[in-house]
Scaffold this active site. Structure first.
Site, mmCIF file in Angstrom:
data_model
loop_
_atom_site.group_PDB
_atom_site.id
_atom_site.type_symbol
_atom_site.label_atom_id
_atom_site.label_comp_id
_atom_site.label_asym_id
_atom_site.label_seq_id
_atom_site.Cartn_x
_atom_site.Cartn_y
_atom_site.Cartn_z
ATOM 1 C CG LEU A 154 -2.161 -1.043 1.235
ATOM 2 C CD1 LEU A 154 -2.438 -0.981 2.911
ATOM 3 C CD2 LEU A 154 -3.043 -0.846 -0.009
ATOM 4 N N GLY A 155 1.919 1.224 0.493
ATOM 5 C CA GLY A 155 2.920 2.409 0.672
ATOM 6 C C GLY A 155 4.191 2.040 1.522
ATOM 7 N N GLY A 169 6.908 3.955 3.875
ATOM 8 C CA GLY A 169 7.524 5.004 4.998
ATOM 9 C C GLY A 169 8.801 4.634 5.210
ATOM 10 N N GLY A 218 9.273 1.255 7.116
ATOM 11 C CA GLY A 218 9.008 0.097 6.512
ATOM 12 C C GLY A 218 7.823 0.039 5.622
ATOM 13 C CE LYS A 219 8.914 -2.377 -0.186
ATOM 14 N NZ LYS A 219 9.458 -3.625 -0.681
ATOM 15 C CB VAL A 220 1.875 0.006 4.867
ATOM 16 C CG1 VAL A 220 0.401 -0.238 5.477
ATOM 17 C CG2 VAL A 220 2.780 0.934 5.744
ATOM 18 C CE LYS A 240 4.098 2.085 9.488
ATOM 19 N NZ LYS A 240 4.180 3.400 10.324
ATOM 20 C CG ASP A 247 7.843 13.946 10.409
ATOM 21 O OD1 ASP A 247 7.825 15.139 9.872
ATOM 22 O OD2 ASP A 247 8.462 12.876 9.837
HETATM 23 N N1 LIG Z 1 -3.944 2.065 7.256
HETATM 24 C C1 LIG Z 1 -3.868 2.209 6.104
HETATM 25 N N2 LIG Z 1 -4.432 2.222 5.117
HETATM 26 C C2 LIG Z 1 -3.981 2.135 3.792
HETATM 27 N N3 LIG Z 1 -3.050 2.705 3.400
HETATM 28 C C3 LIG Z 1 -1.835 3.062 4.432
HETATM 29 C C4 LIG Z 1 -2.185 2.623 5.907
HETATM 30 N N4 LIG Z 1 -1.273 3.164 6.643
HETATM 31 C C5 LIG Z 1 -0.268 3.605 5.766
HETATM 32 N N5 LIG Z 1 -0.759 3.395 4.462
HETATM 33 C C6 LIG Z 1 0.052 3.754 3.257
HETATM 34 O O1 LIG Z 1 1.219 3.400 3.365
HETATM 35 C C7 LIG Z 1 2.193 4.768 3.361
HETATM 36 C C8 LIG Z 1 3.487 4.524 4.396
HETATM 37 O O2 LIG Z 1 2.723 4.742 5.563
HETATM 38 P P1 LIG Z 1 3.866 4.824 6.815
HETATM 39 O O3 LIG Z 1 3.061 4.820 8.103
HETATM 40 O O4 LIG Z 1 4.606 3.633 6.909
HETATM 41 O O5 LIG Z 1 4.646 5.881 6.550
HETATM 42 P P2 LIG Z 1 4.495 7.486 6.588
HETATM 43 O O6 LIG Z 1 4.556 7.739 8.160
HETATM 44 O O7 LIG Z 1 3.630 8.012 5.641
HETATM 45 O O8 LIG Z 1 6.128 8.139 6.163
HETATM 46 P P3 LIG Z 1 7.365 8.234 6.932
HETATM 47 O O9 LIG Z 1 7.519 7.117 8.040
HETATM 48 O O10 LIG Z 1 8.483 8.060 5.771
HETATM 49 O O11 LIG Z 1 7.346 9.658 7.179
HETATM 50 C C9 LIG Z 1 1.166 5.924 3.479
HETATM 51 O O12 LIG Z 1 1.650 7.051 3.099
HETATM 52 C C10 LIG Z 1 -0.033 5.242 2.896
HETATM 53 O O13 LIG Z 1 -0.123 5.550 1.548
#
Ligand SMILES: Nc1ncnc2c1ncn2[C@@H]1O[C@H](COP(=O)(O)OP(=O)(O)OP(=O)(O)O)[C@@H](O)[C@H]1O
Length: 380
Positions: free
Chosen positions: A92-93, A95, A98-100, A124, A220
């Site tokens: 899904l994404g 960060g 890690g990956k989600v 995650k 953040d």
């Molecule tokens: N609950 C969720 N449902 C759907 N997509 C999600 C969900 N959580 C995260 N994502 C997707 O995964 C991406 C990465 O999420 P993550 O929380 O790991 O990082 P982040 O906080 O956005 O970024 P960073 O940690 O680099 O500042 C998000 O931008 C979103 O697109």
């Protein structure tokens, strides 16, 4: 129109489920335009009213949520997560931690299910090699056990096996706000009313955290941290939330990516100290991105020099006070014509206060909510 009526209206429209809702939306829109033209309250008056709200706003009715619930989090085992995500197939994404991945579980038991059956989840997977990964994972569990707010992504459970750590969240069908504002070749662009509803939701969640007995800060905040459910309700990503304490200091601020640093208040960049005001600053930058459709790093011509912070505020204020020029073109058709200059002046004033280089001049998040809610009442 009050905010709950606004929310219902937007939900009906966005769902696109029935033409009646769509027609009603059109009718509402043209009557809004008339109302707009007749609007007599000047932006200055509204600004004064909204931005001079005193600390009583801290007890305002919008502060809904709770910090005492000890959520029943499920402890997952790795093989169940592997089955639920079809072996971590759909990303899904990604960060910093890690990956989600997307997965499916049974609604009541959270036992693994097969794609499209039961409840969708987001899993995650923390990068095992990251030294602070375990601490971040633990902190998120501890905090989210006790936080409950309609505009916060819900944590459903967790898993830890060997060096692997996972968090399991409710799935946000419309991903994140960044995607809808900046990657609109793939996703639909959002209407003004929807953007406002999203801003109000995110601001409410921050106001709730900022006024909780034990204060929590987002640390953040950025556009990609605002996730969107199936009805485009904003839900803050719980990642990086932290309890405010004397030790709430980041030692690695300047090593953050350029894009992330654009949301960082100048005093935070200098000292690494996190505060309520640094969240307000970041919210002001998010508001600017949502209005212009221009990424903050583009607005700020960010190189990687720390000196650019000297004129960061000036640049942001320039964009804020020139919304007529920099407005997201997609919003052009959405905005009623008549009182647009008053609306722009009001938003410019709000952004300018949020990104003020002096933290004590910034409004509280409760005041920001009041201002946005006033926009919903006066300008929709
Ligand atoms: N609950 C969720 N449902 C759907 N997509 C999600 C969900 N959580 C995260 N994502 C997707 O995964 C991406 C990465 O999420 P993550 O929380 O790991 O990082 P982040 O906080 O956005 O970024 P960073 O940690 O680099 O500042 C998000 O931008 C979103 O697109």
């Amino acid at each position: 129109m009050n905010t709950s009526e606004l929310e219902m209206e937007i939900e009906n429209y966005e769902n696109g489920k029935d033409d009646i809702a769509r027609n009603r939306h059109q009718e509402k829109k043209s009557s809004s335009i008339k109302r707009f033209v007749n609007l007599t309250v000047t932006a200055q008056t509204i600004s004064a009213r909204a931005l001079s709200v005193n600390t009583d706003a801290k007890t305002s009715k919008f502060i809904i949520g709770s910090m005492s619930v000890t959520a029943n989090l499920k402890e997952f085992i790795l093989t169940d997560l592997e089955r639920a995500t079809s072996n971590f197939e759909e990303v899904l994404g990604k960060g910093s931690s890690g990956k989600v991945f997307k997965g499916w579980v049974h609604e009541n038991t959270y036992a693994p299910s097969t794609p499209n059956i039961g409840l969708p989840i987001a899993v995650k997977r923390f990068i095992p090699e990251r030294t602070q990964g375990h601490a971040e994972w633990q902190m998120e569990i501890d905090l989210l056990r006790e936080c409950n707010h309609p505009n916060l992504v819900k944590l459903l459970g967790y898993c830890s096996e060997g060096r692997e750590h996972f968090l399991v969240y409710e799935y946000m069908q419309n991903r994140d706000l960044d995607t809808h504002i900046f990657k609109w070749e793939i996703y639909q662009k959002l209407h003004w009313e929807v953007r406002l509803k999203i801003l109000i939701g995110a601001a409410r969640c921050l106001a709730f955290f900022h006024t909780a007995k034990q204060i929590v800060v987002c640390r953040d905040l950025k556009t990609s941290r605002i996730l969107l459910d199936e009805n485009f309700n904003a839900k803050l990503s719980p990642h990086q939330l932290t309890r405010l304490s004397l030790s709430s200091k980041d030692t690695d601020v300047t090593t953050r990516s350029a894009a992330t640093l654009c949301y960082a208040a100048p005093e935070y960049v200098k000292s690494g100290i996190i505060s309520l005001e640094t969240d307000v600053y970041a919210f002001g930058v998010v508001l600017m991105e949502i209005m212009t459709g221009i990424r903050a790093d583009e607005m700020l011509h960010f190189t990687d020099s720390i000196t650019y912070y000297n004129d960061k505020e000036k640049r942001l204020v320039h964009y804020a006070t020139s919304l007529n020029t920099y407005l997201d073109p997609w919003l052009d058709d959405n905005f009623p014509g008549g009182a647009r200059s008053q609306l722009f002046a009001f938003i410019a004033s709000l952004i300018t206060k949020c990104v003020d280089s002096s933290p004590s001049n910034r409004p509280s998040m409760s005041e920001v909510v009041e201002s946005l809610e006033l926009i919903a009442v006066e300008f929709i």
